[in-house]
Design an enzyme around this catalytic site. Structure first.
Site, mmCIF file in Angstrom:
data_model
loop_
_atom_site.group_PDB
_atom_site.id
_atom_site.type_symbol
_atom_site.label_atom_id
_atom_site.label_comp_id
_atom_site.label_asym_id
_atom_site.label_seq_id
_atom_site.Cartn_x
_atom_site.Cartn_y
_atom_site.Cartn_z
ATOM 1 N N GLU A 1 1.100 -1.150 0.130
ATOM 2 C CA GLU A 1 0.100 -0.346 0.077
ATOM 3 C C GLU A 1 1.108 1.220 0.152
ATOM 4 O OE1 GLU A 1 -0.565 -2.300 2.358
ATOM 5 O OE2 GLU A 1 -2.517 -3.538 0.896
ATOM 6 N N SER A 2 1.395 1.188 -0.710
ATOM 7 C CA SER A 2 1.916 2.730 -1.276
ATOM 8 C C SER A 2 3.968 2.460 -1.113
ATOM 9 C CB SER A 2 1.835 4.175 -0.307
ATOM 10 O OG SER A 2 0.024 4.040 -1.368
ATOM 11 N N CYS B 1 -1.817 4.373 1.696
ATOM 12 C CA CYS B 1 -3.149 4.464 1.020
ATOM 13 C C CYS B 1 -4.173 3.385 1.976
ATOM 14 C CB CYS B 1 -3.166 3.579 -0.451
ATOM 15 S SG CYS B 1 -2.595 2.451 -0.980
ATOM 16 N N SER C 1 1.759 0.533 -8.875
ATOM 17 C CA SER C 1 3.072 1.536 -7.803
ATOM 18 C C SER C 1 4.227 2.016 -8.231
ATOM 19 C CB SER C 1 2.442 0.810 -6.531
ATOM 20 O OG SER C 1 1.651 1.268 -5.574
ATOM 21 N N HIS D 1 1.266 6.385 -7.644
ATOM 22 C CA HIS D 1 0.472 4.888 -6.933
ATOM 23 C C HIS D 1 -1.218 5.383 -7.948
ATOM 24 C CE1 HIS D 1 3.132 4.022 -4.242
ATOM 25 N NE2 HIS D 1 3.576 4.994 -3.809
#
Length: 471
Positions: A115-116, A130, A330, A343
């Site tokens: 997530e990022s 995120c 990403s 992203h």
């Protein structure tokens, strides 16, 4: 190691359960995908020393890289870069995200996350996540890690920011409202300050800062001053007491008034962040598995870079990208001591893309030049075709070096041809004005500029702009 001298490491075989950041899960750790993924990131930046050199000076210097962390840059690492990756992974467990791969050079370590992104310098770190990640729960643990490995008694300054959420009700309780986030941070940093920038009934942006420098702000020509304090000794505050602060990454930059030498050009402190929603569905086809590539992971990521024009934004940078199943993209990139990150959540009903950079050594995009920022924004926007665009630009105001030069030019020093004192003063005054000028934002081709906000802090300027597509 690639031909640019950057070290890449994949985490694919570490036994970690990889979470797909879009489509297949609702933000990493909830049960099942609900049909709505929260693309807008929570962004945390924490500084523990003014510069990489000062971090090396205050570091305990006794920690060694673990066997897992040995690579071509092991002997060059200092400060926070000497924290074993296993400890960073344990910290990221609190946030509910995992490391997919790493990209390193002599200046920083880049971690591409499920997530990022996560970036580690000797003296600071940047964590961007995120979905429904619980980013702020990592702050106390980061403070402990910095105390152990850097010898830092507290954070010099903390910056937390995010765009307004699309689906705030799906967040964990801490992140469900800006008020709860501010209350949590105020409990850790009694001297903190919170801001909401933009329309409350439309797209807007939140910023929280800890540290001893209170701002002076102006919005659309209206000016006011905040109570300034240089006393950060409040009981229980984990903020290191110091009058010397320097900041140069995804948030603002603060230079100490005691600085006596100009920062080298490679450390020009300007950062651009571009947040986009309502992405063009046709262009987003490449962000789905089977679009630009049928291969998940780095191979698919590289195909997306080439197919979309992302690879042309910073062609001299080393990049580390990932295409997710069934959709999502990403990227982390490094160039010298700067980074950029992208992203993308491509689903039409919640589409979102973010771009951020602090790369100051690129010939095409000199972030000190408003024309170059306009060109950069237009090139990024052309990749995604968004309906709405939020742009923030931070620029350091190098008042202290210019003031020092002012004193030097006031003296009858030799010059070829010789300059009068008046001419010296005029020259430095011109440079001082340029250094202190806030960053500017120009119109973007094909978009209407709706909101323009200027914040003038003690030692840096912030420009915020909100655009909508003209059609």
């Amino acid at each position: 190691m690639d031909v640019t001298g950057n070290m890449r490491t994949s985490e694919a075989n570490t036994g970690l359960k990889m979470c797909t950041p879009t489509c297949s899960s609702n933000g990493t750790h909830s049960d099942g995908y609900t049909g709505a993924f929260e693309g807008p990131e929570k962004l945390l930046e924490m500084w523990f020393a003014a510069t990489p050199e000062s971090a090396q000076h205050i570091s305990q210097g006794t920690q060694r890289c673990s066997e897992e962390d040995q690579d071509a840059y092991s002997e060059l690492r200092s400060g926070l870069r000497r924290v074993p990756r296993a400890i960073w992974r344990e910290m990221l467990d609190l946030v509910h995200c995992q490391v997919l791969s790493t990209l390193c050079n002599e200046h920083l370590d880049s971690y591409l996350l499920s997530e990022s992104s996560f970036f580690v310098y000797p003296h600071k770190l940047v964590l961007k996540t995120c979905g429904t990640t619980t980013l702020l729960y990592a702050v106390p643990r980061i403070l402990e890690i910095a105390a152990e490995f850097l010898g830092a008694p507290g954070v010099r300054q903390l910056f937390y920011s995010r765009k307004n959420f699309m689906f705030p009700g799906q967040q964990e309780e801490l992140h469900r409202s800006w008020a709860s986030e501010v209350a949590y941070l105020d409990g850790l940093f009694p001297d903190g300050a919170a801001y909401l920038i933009g329309k409350t009934n439309n797209d807007h942006w939140h910023l929280y800062m800890s540290g001893p420098h209170a701002p002076h702000a102006s919005v659309a020509g209206q000016q006011w001053s905040a109570d300034a304090t240089l006393d950060n000794s409040a009981a229980g505050s984990p903020v290191a007491s110091s009058a010397e602060l320097s900041r140069s990454s995804s948030r603002a930059t603060i230079h100490s008034v005691h600085d006596v030498a100009p920062a080298p050009a490679a450390r020009t402190d300007v950062t651009v962040e571009i947040l986009m929603t309502g992405l063009d569905p046709e262009r987003m086809h490449s962000m789905y598995l089977g679009g630009a590539s049928s291969k998940e992971g780095p191979a698919g990521g590289r195909a997306v870079e080439r197919a979309t024009g992302i690879a042309d934004i910073y062609p001299d940078a080393a990049s580390d990208s990932y295409l997710f199943t069934p959709c999502g993209f990403s990227l982390n990139g490094v160039q010298g001591d700067g980074y950029y990150t992208i992203h993308v959540t491509p689903e039409q009903h919640c589409s979102y893309a973010s771009f951020e950079t602090n790369i100051a050594n690129d010939a095409r995009f000199d972030l000190r030049d408003p024309a170059a920022i306009k060109s950069l924004v237009e090139q990024v926007v052309a990749v995604f075709g968004p309906r709405k665009v939020t742009v923030t630009v931070f620029k350091a105001c190098a008042a202290a070096p210019a003031a020092r030069q002012l004193a030097e030019y006031a003296l009858p020093l030799g010059a070829h041809p010789p300059l009068s004192v008046k001419e010296r003063l005029a020259k430095v005054a011109q440079q001082l004005a340029a250094d202190m000028a806030p960053p500017s934002l120009a119109p973007i081709d094909g978009y209407r500029l709706h909101d323009r906000v200027l914040y003038e802090f003690d030692h840096y300027g912030l420009r915020y702009a909100y655009y909508q597509r003209a059609d």
